[in-house]
Design a protein around this motif. Structure first.
Motif, PDB file in Angstrom:
ATOM      1  N   LYS A 265      16.399  58.732  24.680  1.00 17.91           N
ATOM      2  CA  LYS A 265      16.758  58.833  23.282  1.00 17.91           C
ATOM      3  C   LYS A 265      16.767  60.287  22.833  1.00 17.91           C
ATOM      4  CE  LYS A 265      17.040  54.409  22.622  1.00 17.91           C
ATOM      5  NZ  LYS A 265      18.324  53.757  22.304  1.00 17.91           N
ATOM      6  N   PHE A 266      17.685  60.610  21.943  1.00 16.72           N
ATOM      7  CA  PHE A 266      17.792  61.953  21.404  1.00 16.72           C
ATOM      8  C   PHE A 266      16.737  62.152  20.331  1.00 16.72           C
ATOM      9  CE2 PHE A 266      19.942  65.820  20.549  1.00 16.72           C
ATOM     10  CZ  PHE A 266      19.882  66.022  19.186  1.00 16.72           C
ATOM     11  N   ASN A 267      15.927  63.191  20.496  1.00 20.70           N
ATOM     12  CA  ASN A 267      14.841  63.476  19.561  1.00 20.70           C
ATOM     13  C   ASN A 267      15.318  64.532  18.568  1.00 20.70           C
ATOM     14  OD1 ASN A 267      12.485  64.659  18.335  1.00 20.70           O
ATOM     15  ND2 ASN A 267      11.289  63.607  19.908  1.00 20.70           N
ATOM     16  N   THR A 268      15.614  64.112  17.348  1.00 21.50           N
ATOM     17  CA  THR A 268      16.193  65.006  16.351  1.00 21.50           C
ATOM     18  C   THR A 268      15.277  66.170  16.008  1.00 21.50           C
ATOM     19  OG1 THR A 268      17.368  63.134  15.395  1.00 21.50           O
ATOM     20  CG2 THR A 268      17.173  65.107  14.039  1.00 21.50           C
TER      21      THR A 268
ATOM     22  N   ALA B 284      30.835  55.539  39.101  1.00 25.47           N
ATOM     23  CA  ALA B 284      29.953  56.487  38.419  1.00 25.47           C
ATOM     24  C   ALA B 284      30.540  56.823  37.048  1.00 25.47           C
ATOM     25  CB  ALA B 284      29.768  57.742  39.260  1.00 25.47           C
ATOM     26  N   GLU B 285      29.774  57.554  36.248  1.00 28.83           N
ATOM     27  CA  GLU B 285      30.253  57.903  34.913  1.00 28.83           C
ATOM     28  C   GLU B 285      29.666  59.235  34.469  1.00 28.83           C
ATOM     29  OE1 GLU B 285      30.968  55.501  30.797  1.00 28.83           O
ATOM     30  OE2 GLU B 285      28.896  55.579  31.478  1.00 28.83           O
ATOM     31  N   ALA B 286      30.504  60.025  33.801  1.00 28.66           N
ATOM     32  CA  ALA B 286      30.061  61.254  33.144  1.00 28.66           C
ATOM     33  C   ALA B 286      30.219  61.061  31.645  1.00 28.66           C
ATOM     34  CB  ALA B 286      30.902  62.434  33.606  1.00 28.66           C
ATOM     35  N   LYS B 287      29.284  61.614  30.876  1.00 28.54           N
ATOM     36  CA  LYS B 287      29.326  61.424  29.423  1.00 28.54           C
ATOM     37  C   LYS B 287      28.826  62.672  28.716  1.00 28.54           C
ATOM     38  CE  LYS B 287      27.956  58.214  25.742  1.00 28.54           C
ATOM     39  NZ  LYS B 287      27.239  56.944  25.415  1.00 28.54           N
ATOM     40  N   ILE B 288      29.464  62.995  27.616  1.00 27.88           N
ATOM     41  CA  ILE B 288      28.995  64.072  26.748  1.00 27.88           C
ATOM     42  C   ILE B 288      28.851  63.521  25.335  1.00 27.88           C
ATOM     43  CG2 ILE B 288      31.352  64.905  26.274  1.00 27.88           C
ATOM     44  CD1 ILE B 288      30.147  67.737  26.035  1.00 27.88           C
ATOM     45  N   GLN B 289      27.778  63.930  24.665  1.00 27.24           N
ATOM     46  CA  GLN B 289      27.558  63.610  23.262  1.00 27.24           C
ATOM     47  C   GLN B 289      27.342  64.919  22.515  1.00 27.24           C
ATOM     48  OE1 GLN B 289      24.398  60.729  24.612  1.00 27.24           O
ATOM     49  NE2 GLN B 289      24.962  59.712  22.702  1.00 27.24           N
ATOM     50  N   VAL B 290      27.934  65.037  21.333  1.00 28.95           N
ATOM     51  CA  VAL B 290      27.823  66.238  20.510  1.00 28.95           C
ATOM     52  C   VAL B 290      27.106  65.868  19.217  1.00 28.95           C
ATOM     53  CG1 VAL B 290      29.062  68.153  19.441  1.00 28.95           C
ATOM     54  CG2 VAL B 290      30.017  67.034  21.479  1.00 28.95           C
ATOM     55  N   PHE B 291      26.109  66.677  18.832  1.00 28.53           N
ATOM     56  CA  PHE B 291      25.315  66.424  17.633  1.00 28.53           C
ATOM     57  C   PHE B 291      25.422  67.594  16.678  1.00 28.53           C
ATOM     58  CE2 PHE B 291      23.435  64.135  21.150  1.00 28.53           C
ATOM     59  CZ  PHE B 291      23.194  62.876  20.627  1.00 28.53           C
ATOM     60  N   ASP B 292      25.272  67.310  15.388  1.00 32.20           N
ATOM     61  CA  ASP B 292      25.217  68.394  14.413  1.00 32.20           C
ATOM     62  C   ASP B 292      23.772  68.853  14.228  1.00 32.20           C
ATOM     63  OD1 ASP B 292      23.939  66.550  12.745  1.00 32.20           O
ATOM     64  OD2 ASP B 292      25.684  66.238  11.452  1.00 32.20           O
ATOM     65  N   ALA B 293      23.547  69.785  13.310  1.00 31.33           N
ATOM     66  CA  ALA B 293      22.215  70.369  13.135  1.00 31.33           C
ATOM     67  C   ALA B 293      21.204  69.378  12.588  1.00 31.33           C
ATOM     68  CB  ALA B 293      22.302  71.585  12.207  1.00 31.33           C
ATOM     69  N   ASP B 294      21.676  68.256  12.040  1.00 34.01           N
ATOM     70  CA  ASP B 294      20.770  67.229  11.525  1.00 34.01           C
ATOM     71  C   ASP B 294      20.507  66.121  12.545  1.00 34.01           C
ATOM     72  OD1 ASP B 294      20.479  68.427   8.994  1.00 34.01           O
ATOM     73  OD2 ASP B 294      22.396  67.569   8.337  1.00 34.01           O
TER      74      ASP B 294
ATOM     75  N   ASN C 178      22.824  64.201  13.980  1.00 30.81           N
ATOM     76  CA  ASN C 178      23.801  63.117  13.919  1.00 30.81           C
ATOM     77  C   ASN C 178      24.843  63.289  15.024  1.00 30.81           C
ATOM     78  OD1 ASN C 178      22.723  62.034  11.391  1.00 30.81           O
ATOM     79  ND2 ASN C 178      23.628  63.848  10.428  1.00 30.81           N
ATOM     80  N   GLU C 179      25.172  62.215  15.722  1.00 32.17           N
ATOM     81  CA  GLU C 179      26.227  62.287  16.728  1.00 32.17           C
ATOM     82  C   GLU C 179      27.574  62.418  16.023  1.00 32.17           C
ATOM     83  OE1 GLU C 179      28.388  59.186  19.566  1.00 32.17           O
ATOM     84  OE2 GLU C 179      26.329  59.567  20.252  1.00 32.17           O
ATOM     85  N   ILE C 180      28.321  63.473  16.378  1.00 31.90           N
ATOM     86  CA  ILE C 180      29.614  63.718  15.735  1.00 31.90           C
ATOM     87  C   ILE C 180      30.773  63.663  16.719  1.00 31.90           C
ATOM     88  CG2 ILE C 180      28.595  65.092  13.866  1.00 31.90           C
ATOM     89  CD1 ILE C 180      29.507  67.611  15.380  1.00 31.90           C
ATOM     90  N   GLY C 181      30.485  63.582  18.008  1.00 30.90           N
ATOM     91  CA  GLY C 181      31.555  63.522  18.996  1.00 30.90           C
ATOM     92  C   GLY C 181      31.048  62.991  20.316  1.00 30.90           C
TER      93      GLY C 181
ATOM     94  N   ALA D 248      26.011  71.514  17.045  1.00 28.01           N
ATOM     95  CA  ALA D 248      24.799  72.319  17.211  1.00 28.01           C
ATOM     96  C   ALA D 248      24.089  72.019  18.523  1.00 28.01           C
ATOM     97  CB  ALA D 248      23.837  72.069  16.046  1.00 28.01           C
ATOM     98  N   TYR D 249      24.419  70.899  19.146  1.00 20.34           N
ATOM     99  CA  TYR D 249      23.676  70.455  20.318  1.00 20.34           C
ATOM    100  C   TYR D 249      24.562  69.549  21.158  1.00 20.34           C
ATOM    101  CZ  TYR D 249      19.030  69.890  22.455  1.00 20.34           C
ATOM    102  OH  TYR D 249      17.938  69.953  23.295  1.00 20.34           O
ATOM    103  N   ILE D 250      24.529  69.706  22.478  1.00 18.76           N
ATOM    104  CA  ILE D 250      25.299  68.816  23.344  1.00 18.76           C
ATOM    105  C   ILE D 250      24.389  68.200  24.402  1.00 18.76           C
ATOM    106  CG2 ILE D 250      27.525  69.964  23.036  1.00 18.76           C
ATOM    107  CD1 ILE D 250      27.095  71.367  25.720  1.00 18.76           C
ATOM    108  N   TYR D 251      24.727  66.991  24.768  1.00 16.04           N
ATOM    109  CA  TYR D 251      24.005  66.245  25.796  1.00 16.04           C
ATOM    110  C   TYR D 251      25.033  65.837  26.842  1.00 16.04           C
ATOM    111  CZ  TYR D 251      21.620  62.206  27.924  1.00 16.04           C
ATOM    112  OH  TYR D 251      21.067  61.306  28.808  1.00 16.04           O
ATOM    113  N   ILE D 252      24.821  66.225  28.102  1.00 13.70           N
ATOM    114  CA  ILE D 252      25.730  65.874  29.201  1.00 13.70           C
ATOM    115  C   ILE D 252      24.937  65.110  30.246  1.00 13.70           C
ATOM    116  CG2 ILE D 252      27.303  66.725  30.975  1.00 13.70           C
ATOM    117  CD1 ILE D 252      27.713  69.228  29.284  1.00 13.70           C
TER     118      ILE D 252
END
Length: 312
Positions: free
Chosen positions: A3-6, A146-156, A158-161, A190-194
């Protein structure tokens, strides 16, 4: 999936100055630790133990790894460019008779070997985060997906992409995989998860399957410079073109070249194969393309190269 820890992400965003942040930390995997793990990439995994409730005896499960390294993520001597790549594999828990799925996440703390509870890295407000792209070899021992995934978060937080890429089939030579990131908000990243995982949700892993990754990027400019040194003899011209784009192999053409033309959104707008038995220039018709910047990705029997050009 972790889980993403804000709160922790926001703390990282404040502590690390934006001028020191790279979009994909060690995305070329050239920074290798003494324990042969790629810096800033890893998997949360601890070898299982069993406890006899009657005697209190503790025994460690017997786990078989693909190589002699007791890890599911490690450096590889099979790079697309440079000296190293990153390899992910599955393991087999013979004590419990089940497959342990290999998985890897990017994280910011280079002193650690695993992401812990906070995978991901900060990005600067001027960084372009528009695509997920990487080179890969996939050597499944079964019908693995297999799978590759990216998640993009803003400074708060929130997942934005987000974007994902499914990896299947046997590919012993490097392939380029890429997809545009779909944004649901205009907020500043502001933050990316790959994350790479050896078994997409709903599929089964196979012991012995291998996935090798190199040159992970999140923008087209970075992708354009990740060319294969073994194909450095190739060049294209003109770089600003109206109708025909020429590939010059400097006398080292092969019988067949496969090419893809990719736009700035990461979409393949044209692809074909060229067969040639002489050492002459090869030409590609691009007159039907819209004006703009494109990437030409060419695959040969020795690997791949990517070049940028502008269509008038």
């Amino acid at each position: 999936m972790l889980k993403f820890n804000t709160k922790f992400a926001l703390l990282l965003y404040v502590i690390f100055p934006l001028t020191c942040i790279s979009q994909v930390v060690n995305g070329d995997f050239e920074n290798i630790k003494p324990n042969f793990l790629p810096s800033n990439w890893g998997m949360n995994y601890f070898q299982p133990v069993s406890i006899n409730t009657e005697t209190g005896e503790v025994t460690t499960d017997q786990v078989q790894y693909t190589w002699c390294i007791p890890s599911l993520v490690y450096a590889s001597f099979e790079p697309q460019s440079g000296q190293y790549a990153m390899e992910i594999s599955n393991a087999f828990n013979s004590s419990q008779n089940h497959i342990i799925t290999g998985e890897v996440s990017i994280f910011n703390d280079a002193t650690q070997d695993v992401p812990g509870w906070n995978p991901g890295v900060p990005v600067g407000p001027l960084d372009e985060v528009s695509i997920l792209a990487f080179y890969y070899k996939f050597l499944p021992a079964g019908n693995d997906i297999a799978e590759a995934k990216i998640q993009v978060f803003d400074a708060d937080g929130n997942e934005i992409g987000t974007a994902s890429i499914e990896i299947s089939g046997t590919n012993a030579a490097y392939q380029l995989a890429q997809t545009p990131i779909q944004y649901s908000s205009s907020a500043t990243p502001a933050y990316i998860y790959i994350n790479f995982i050896m078994a997409k949700e709903g599929t089964d892993p196979t012991f012995g399957s291998r996935l090798i990754i190199d040159n992970v990027v999140t923008n087209l400019a970075a992708l354009a410079v990740n060319t294969n040194p073994t194909n450095s003899v190739y060049s294209i011209y003109p770089t600003v073109v109206e109708d025909k784009l020429f590939i010059d192999g400097n006398g080292q053409f092969e019988d067949k070249l496969d090419y893809k033309i990719i736009n700035l959104e990461g979409k393949v707008v044209s692809q074909n194969s060229i067969k040639e038995n002489s050492n002459t220039l090869l030409s590609i018709e691009v007159g039907n393309l819209n004006s703009g910047i494109y990437l030409l990705n060419v695959t040969t029997s020795n690997g791949q190269f990517t070049k940028k050009f502008v269509k008038k």
